[in-house]
Design an enzyme around this catalytic site. Sequence first.
Site, short mmCIF file in Angstrom:
data_model
loop_
_atom_site.label_atom_id
_atom_site.label_comp_id
_atom_site.label_asym_id
_atom_site.label_seq_id
_atom_site.Cartn_x
_atom_site.Cartn_y
_atom_site.Cartn_z
CB SER A 1 9.32 -10.36 -35.40
OG SER A 1 9.54 -9.95 -36.74
CD GLU B 1 -23.28 11.32 21.58
OE1 GLU B 1 -24.50 11.55 21.49
OE2 GLU B 1 -22.41 12.15 21.24
#
Length: 686
Positions: free
Chosen positions: A365, A94
């Site tokens: 409960s 590159e």
Amino acid sequence: MEIMTNQRFRKAGKYLRAIIILSLIAFALAVIMIAGVLLYAKILGPPPLAVPQSTLFYANDGTVIGESHNGQKRYWVDLSDISPYLVDATISIEDRKFYSHHGFDFIRIGGAVLADVKAMAKVQGASTISQQYARNLFLAHEKTWTRKLKEVFYTIRLEMNYSKKEILEGYLNTIYYGHGAYGAEAASQFFFGKSAKDLTLAEASILAGVPKGASIYSPLASLENAQRRQKIILNTMVANDFIKKEAAEDALNEPLTIIGKHPHTKLQTAPYFQDAVRQALKTELKLDDRTIALGGLKVYTTLDLKQQEAAEQTVEEIIDKDSEIQAALVSMNPKNGHVKAMVGGRDYTESPFNRAVQAIRQPGSTIKPLLYYAALENGFTPSTLMRSEQTTFRFDDGRADYMPKNFNSQYADGDITMVQALALSDNIFAVKTHLFLGMDTLVNTAKKFGLSTKMNPVPSLALGTSGVRVIEMANAYSLFANGGKKVSPVLITRVENYHGDIIYEQSKEAIPVLRPDLTYVMTQMLTGIFDPKLNGYTSVTGRSVIDDMTRTYAGKSGSTDTDSWMIGYSPQAVSAVWTGYDKGKTITRTADKSYAKNIWVQFMEKAHEELSVKGFKPVKGTVGVFVNPENGKLATDQCPIKRLTYFAEGTEPTEYCTDHLLYQEEAPAKNGKPAKRPWYKRIFGR
């Protein structure tokens, strides 16, 4: 003739001077403009490197359990965590002069211009790595002069403010490799199923060729094109002295295994838990949706994969597949509040509504232990007696009469102790206690235990008629399990940004809020639902799961017409289970009412398989004595049942049970001699 020649020379001189002057002016303007651009770039400072990245979620053992989903895979890693082969291959193909130029390779640009002119088309690129990085960060990829000028400006800013290492690291983390993979790490995971730092030369040289055109050079698109590109890259690496020719030849001949699959592509692991984590990131850490989805965060959670698997498996196995009943489960470490497992429903794909943290249901409960703890603080003991019988409560302030009922309308029709009332889930005892303490007492106690939903101070509050969340009930019971220290549900232990900096770390400590002695007394009372010694006018409520238990647990079940609960704990873990219909439909089948207990006990057993057996150890300020469960008095040898019961020191009973002493026959003679009358007969007589 001579005069005309001089006139031409004078005229040409004028033009030449004009050209020189204009050139100098143009040069000066160019210098001023370049200097202005550089000065402006310097004034603006470094451009922000905010790159969209995937956020990853981890279990407590470091396993990735999920990630943010936006169709793109982005994982930022340090340059040191990228294979040197990929770094060298990328620079070689590159931008071989990357370390020597200042953002622009003018020789390469000139060559590209000549090549384009000769071909009369755009045939050769000249962008450096810095230019490509600037484009990836800040610009679209349209081919216009405006975009090109912006690219030049951003490149200058990058080169002025960041090191070559930082630019190269950023480029390798943002370049597109096709197939939704942005950056070397995502691409490496996709193509080869490994981290970027582990890439071989062969793999790196294949990967470095993909960005030129993923649709052409991806090995999944065309292996032939990818290998042709690989050969070019390896040759440039040899030419640029990155590798030897022999290494290039070996790389060309190395067989490659292409995976072609992203890791953790689906939200499979604990989806309800992951949703709760995202919500916690927003509410507790104040992060916005974009940061959570694209911020590249690493979110470390409390999830225990083994417990989570056990939870999901148990829910699936217990509830009939054809049933519409839903379920929720939360498991926590009571010492620190870490949520180890979460089930928010039976099928996330069908219903992502998280019943573990979002649904508000009546606890029945299971609220009673909070009530009875408040009672202990107000002078009650496990042996406190009240009458259990059908009762109508009438009020002087104009409220309607209240007539609670026990399950199946069964009553002792006599006095029972508080510990037995809890084990049998006697509603009359609970309502009497609630009214005796004052109805605001339970409201305030619930807040102390961490319940955030509104509690209505009404007589029925003692029976759990005000809605709660499953996760908060699990947290409330954690206070019993850890000795009275307040904790909060914890889902996230640490969050790091994409640089690895810690932006959040959980540091909350447990705060003592309950009396340790009364907390232990309460825990011992809660073991009673699994103890047949407390059977009375009915059996203890945990009788159906006693045979499935391999260790001591404390807990409480609860039910309403539309909800079924079971919450319980060991010293190491607490879990809460709710089952019921989403729309509040009445639970009619007996089997459906037992789902919560069965899920709870089987999950707890699985969760404890690899844990040592630990009991609840008495704490300072408590006294254990044997009592007769029927009347709460000290048991004698003649009591048919006696149970070890703990009290806060100084509140233990002092009176002995005499119910079984007055009618004992004389002991049989031994060796022909009558036995001596026992002491209690000499005192009390026959």
